[in-house]
Write a protein that holds these residues in place. Structure first.
Motif, PDB file in Angstrom:
ATOM      1  N   VAL A   1      13.295  43.350  -4.900  1.00 41.64           N
ATOM      2  CA  VAL A   1      12.271  44.276  -4.443  1.00 41.64           C
ATOM      3  C   VAL A   1      12.823  45.697  -4.557  1.00 41.64           C
ATOM      4  O   VAL A   1      14.030  45.917  -4.410  1.00 41.64           O
ATOM      5  N   LYS A   2      11.948  46.623  -4.833  1.00 40.52           N
ATOM      6  CA  LYS A   2      12.349  48.029  -4.888  1.00 40.52           C
ATOM      7  C   LYS A   2      12.369  48.575  -3.462  1.00 40.52           C
ATOM      8  O   LYS A   2      11.404  48.456  -2.727  1.00 40.52           O
ATOM      9  N   LEU A   3      13.499  49.146  -3.083  1.00 37.68           N
ATOM     10  CA  LEU A   3      13.708  49.606  -1.711  1.00 37.68           C
ATOM     11  C   LEU A   3      12.592  50.534  -1.241  1.00 37.68           C
ATOM     12  O   LEU A   3      12.033  50.341  -0.160  1.00 37.68           O
ATOM     13  N   LEU A   4      12.240  51.530  -2.033  1.00 38.85           N
ATOM     14  CA  LEU A   4      11.237  52.495  -1.600  1.00 38.85           C
ATOM     15  C   LEU A   4       9.836  51.889  -1.510  1.00 38.85           C
ATOM     16  O   LEU A   4       9.002  52.360  -0.743  1.00 38.85           O
ATOM     17  N   ASP A   5       9.568  50.823  -2.272  1.00 35.85           N
ATOM     18  CA  ASP A   5       8.279  50.139  -2.145  1.00 35.85           C
ATOM     19  C   ASP A   5       8.093  49.564  -0.744  1.00 35.85           C
ATOM     20  O   ASP A   5       6.975  49.441  -0.254  1.00 35.85           O
ATOM     21  N   VAL A   6       9.191  49.201  -0.124  1.00 34.94           N
ATOM     22  CA  VAL A   6       9.143  48.671   1.242  1.00 34.94           C
ATOM     23  C   VAL A   6       9.247  49.806   2.258  1.00 34.94           C
ATOM     24  O   VAL A   6       8.426  49.934   3.166  1.00 34.94           O
ATOM     25  N   THR A   7      10.257  50.636   2.097  1.00 39.18           N
ATOM     26  CA  THR A   7      10.566  51.613   3.146  1.00 39.18           C
ATOM     27  C   THR A   7       9.643  52.825   3.168  1.00 39.18           C
ATOM     28  O   THR A   7       9.473  53.429   4.222  1.00 39.18           O
ATOM     29  N   GLY A   8       9.049  53.196   2.027  1.00 33.00           N
ATOM     30  CA  GLY A   8       8.120  54.334   2.018  1.00 33.00           C
ATOM     31  C   GLY A   8       6.931  54.092   2.935  1.00 33.00           C
ATOM     32  O   GLY A   8       6.716  54.833   3.904  1.00 33.00           O
ATOM     33  N   PRO A   9       6.135  53.039   2.668  1.00 31.39           N
ATOM     34  CA  PRO A   9       5.017  52.749   3.570  1.00 31.39           C
ATOM     35  C   PRO A   9       5.474  52.422   4.990  1.00 31.39           C
ATOM     36  O   PRO A   9       4.832  52.827   5.963  1.00 31.39           O
ATOM     37  N   LEU A  10       6.577  51.722   5.129  1.00 30.67           N
ATOM     38  CA  LEU A  10       7.096  51.389   6.455  1.00 30.67           C
ATOM     39  C   LEU A  10       7.324  52.651   7.278  1.00 30.67           C
ATOM     40  O   LEU A  10       6.947  52.712   8.453  1.00 30.67           O
ATOM     41  N   GLN A  11       7.908  53.671   6.664  1.00 28.59           N
ATOM     42  CA  GLN A  11       8.160  54.914   7.374  1.00 28.59           C
ATOM     43  C   GLN A  11       6.859  55.597   7.786  1.00 28.59           C
ATOM     44  O   GLN A  11       6.759  56.145   8.883  1.00 28.59           O
ATOM     45  N   VAL A  12       5.858  55.556   6.913  1.00 29.18           N
ATOM     46  CA  VAL A  12       4.553  56.137   7.254  1.00 29.18           C
ATOM     47  C   VAL A  12       3.994  55.472   8.507  1.00 29.18           C
ATOM     48  O   VAL A  12       3.532  56.151   9.433  1.00 29.18           O
ATOM     49  N   PHE A  13       4.020  54.140   8.542  1.00 31.21           N
ATOM     50  CA  PHE A  13       3.453  53.429   9.692  1.00 31.21           C
ATOM     51  C   PHE A  13       4.259  53.679  10.967  1.00 31.21           C
ATOM     52  O   PHE A  13       3.682  53.831  12.048  1.00 31.21           O
TER      53      PHE A  13
END
Length: 166
Positions: free
Chosen positions: A1-13
């Motif tokens: 998995v691409k790290l930012l694909d997970v952590t980008g939206p996660l940080q928004v929420f």
């Protein structure tokens, strides 16, 4: 998995929770088996078992992309787990190439969708019942949301927060 694909939206929420002063978004990270998942950047993410999350109509199932998505589309157990989880969820989304897993699960049939520009043609070939639009940074088609690329997943998450909370 691409790290930012997970952590980008996660940080928004997570930031939305802080801004709202309450837990509007619970953000468990899940995988088929649960346990550690190594990202493309070498960071290990601790995940919960997807079947154990307990999704309902108030939840969003978000599928992250990355190089592993293409072999994952051939994993019948994973695709079936995504289908079952999507049936329980009110909203379904993908970041970047995560759209391929939505397509493999039949969730893009009759929908308009986007993925990373390099893969739009392939998504259209793999999912002939999907209208693949390579131009927007994200697409919302009913309860299915898809984003064009890695950072577009952040924009998609911001749009979800705006839809949910103004």
């Amino acid at each position: 998995v691409k790290l930012l694909d997970v952590t980008g939206p996660l940080q928004v929420f997570q930031d939305a929770n802080t801004f709202l002063g309450r837990t509007a978004y619970s953000t468990p990270i899940a995988s088929y088996y649960g346990g550690p998942v190594e990202t493309d950047a070498g960071v290990l993410l601790n995940t919960r078992r997807l079947a154990g999350i307990g999704l309902d109509e108030d939840d969003t199932l978000m599928i992250a992309g990355g190089a592993g998505v293409f072999p994952a589309c051939r994993d019948a157990r994973l695709v079936q787990a995504i289908q079952k989880s999507a049936e329980k969820s009110g909203r379904i989304a993908s970041t970047c190439t995560g759209a391929f897993l939505l397509g493999a699960a039949g969730l893009l049939e009759g929908k308009r969708a986007v993925t990373h520009w390099r893969h739009c043609e392939r998504l259209a070939e793999d999912c002939p019942g999907t209208e693949v639009d390579p131009d927007p940074i994200f697409v919302e088609d009913g309860r299915v949301w898809t984003s064009a690329g890695v950072t577009a997943g952040i924009d998609l998450a911001l749009a979800m927060v705006e839809r949910d909370h103004g």
